[in-house]
Design an enzyme around this catalytic site. Structure first.
Site, PDB file in Angstrom:
ATOM      1  N   ASP A  86       0.878  -1.182   0.000  1.00 24.67           N
ATOM      2  CA  ASP A  86       0.000   0.000   0.000  1.00 24.67           C
ATOM      3  C   ASP A  86       0.907   1.220   0.000  1.00 24.67           C
ATOM      4  O   ASP A  86       0.968   1.979   0.958  1.00 24.67           O
ATOM      5  CB  ASP A  86      -0.923   0.009   1.211  1.00 24.67           C
ATOM      6  CG  ASP A  86      -1.944   1.149   1.180  1.00 24.67           C
ATOM      7  OD1 ASP A  86      -1.977   1.892   0.166  1.00 24.67           O
ATOM      8  OD2 ASP A  86      -2.707   1.308   2.148  1.00 24.67           O
ATOM      9  N   ASN A 101       1.822   6.734   3.430  1.00 21.44           N
ATOM     10  CA  ASN A 101       2.483   5.667   4.174  1.00 21.44           C
ATOM     11  C   ASN A 101       4.002   5.757   4.165  1.00 21.44           C
ATOM     12  O   ASN A 101       4.679   4.870   4.675  1.00 21.44           O
ATOM     13  CB  ASN A 101       2.012   4.310   3.648  1.00 21.44           C
ATOM     14  CG  ASN A 101       0.550   4.069   3.963  1.00 21.44           C
ATOM     15  OD1 ASN A 101       0.028   4.606   4.934  1.00 21.44           O
ATOM     16  ND2 ASN A 101      -0.116   3.284   3.141  1.00 21.44           N
TER      17      ASN A 101
END
Length: 255
Positions: free
Chosen positions: A181, A186
């Site tokens: 992801d 992130n």
């Protein structure tokens, strides 16, 4: 991303101070001060817990078939042997919900307002950080998979039928341990503008590196506006592969 679009995006995923603290989260926090910092699309919440200068993050969400925090904890413990990721403090689940508590890492999300105002620096950090992650995590001995076959099977288990045109991947360029992801939020970025770690590793596993590169590049448009995709790919250190980018973007959107 223009200011109005960014504000709307932040509003979608940022819970307000009036957000109710689930009982389980309150127990996990103990006496720590809680601040809600993220809301995902299925009603999951992340809280920052601060106590005596120590910061933890508590993730709490409904259980789903797509991924699990138990799986994320297992992946983080493995990845932490090789690269900066959050240290797992505890995790658990009941019939309906799951939770994960981790120690904070240095740096801010690449979509923190500071970096949204400096998209060139942000995308360079994301690209360089993703390449460093791929180079650091060893494929040999990795117990986790994020290949196309497994992703298609996971989608089917959730009632999603992936088009037949996406069930066969292009020839592999380079197998790596993918983040799973690699969207902009992130990657963490330090005050000096260099990447400092990665978070949200619930899908980490072996796959072609373009499975991550495509998602990271695609997310630049959501977070910084058009025109930054190739800068991220350049920071990663490769030339854009349009066929693989298109395929893995379509697979991401389909699953």
């Amino acid at each position: 991303m223009v200011d109005e679009e960014y504000a709307a995006w932040v509003q979608t995923f940022t819970p307000g101070p009036e957000t109710a603290v689930p009982e389980r989260v309150a127990r996990l926090a103990g006496g720590a001060a809680l601040e809600p910092v993220w809301r995902n699309g299925i009603g999951g919440l992340t809280f920052r817990a601060t106590e005596a200068g120590s910061i933890r993050y508590i993730k709490y969400a409904p259980r789903t078939l797509e991924s699990s925090m138990e799986a994320e904890a297992e992946r983080m413990r493995w990845a932490a042997l090789f690269t900066p990721v959050p240290r797992v403090l505890t995790h658990g689940f009941d019939d309906e919900y799951e939770w994960l508590v981790t120690a904070a890492l240095p740096g801010r999300s690449a979509v923190d307002p500071r970096w949204v105002e400096r998209p060139g620096d942000a995308v360079r950090s994301i690209g360089a950080g993703l390449r460093a992650l791929h180079d650091a995590l060893p494929v040999e001995g990795c117990p986790f998979d994020w290949g196309v076959e497994g992703r298609v099977a996971n989608a089917a288990a959730r009632g999603i039928e992936v088009p037949s045109s996406l069930r066969t991947a292009p020839a592999t360029d380079r197998l790596v341990v993918c983040h799973g992801d690699a969207c902009a939020p992130n990657t963490l970025v330090g005050d000096d503008g260099s990447w400092s770690g990665h978070v949200d590793l619930g899908a980490l596993g072996v796959a072609d590196r373009w499975a991550d590169i495509a998602v990271a590049a695609m997310s630049t448009e959501w977070n910084y506006g058009p025109g930054w995709s190739d800068a991220l790919i350049a920071a990663y250190g490769v030339e854009p592969d349009r066929a693989r980018l298109d395929y893995y973007r379509d697979l991401w959107n389909a699953t």
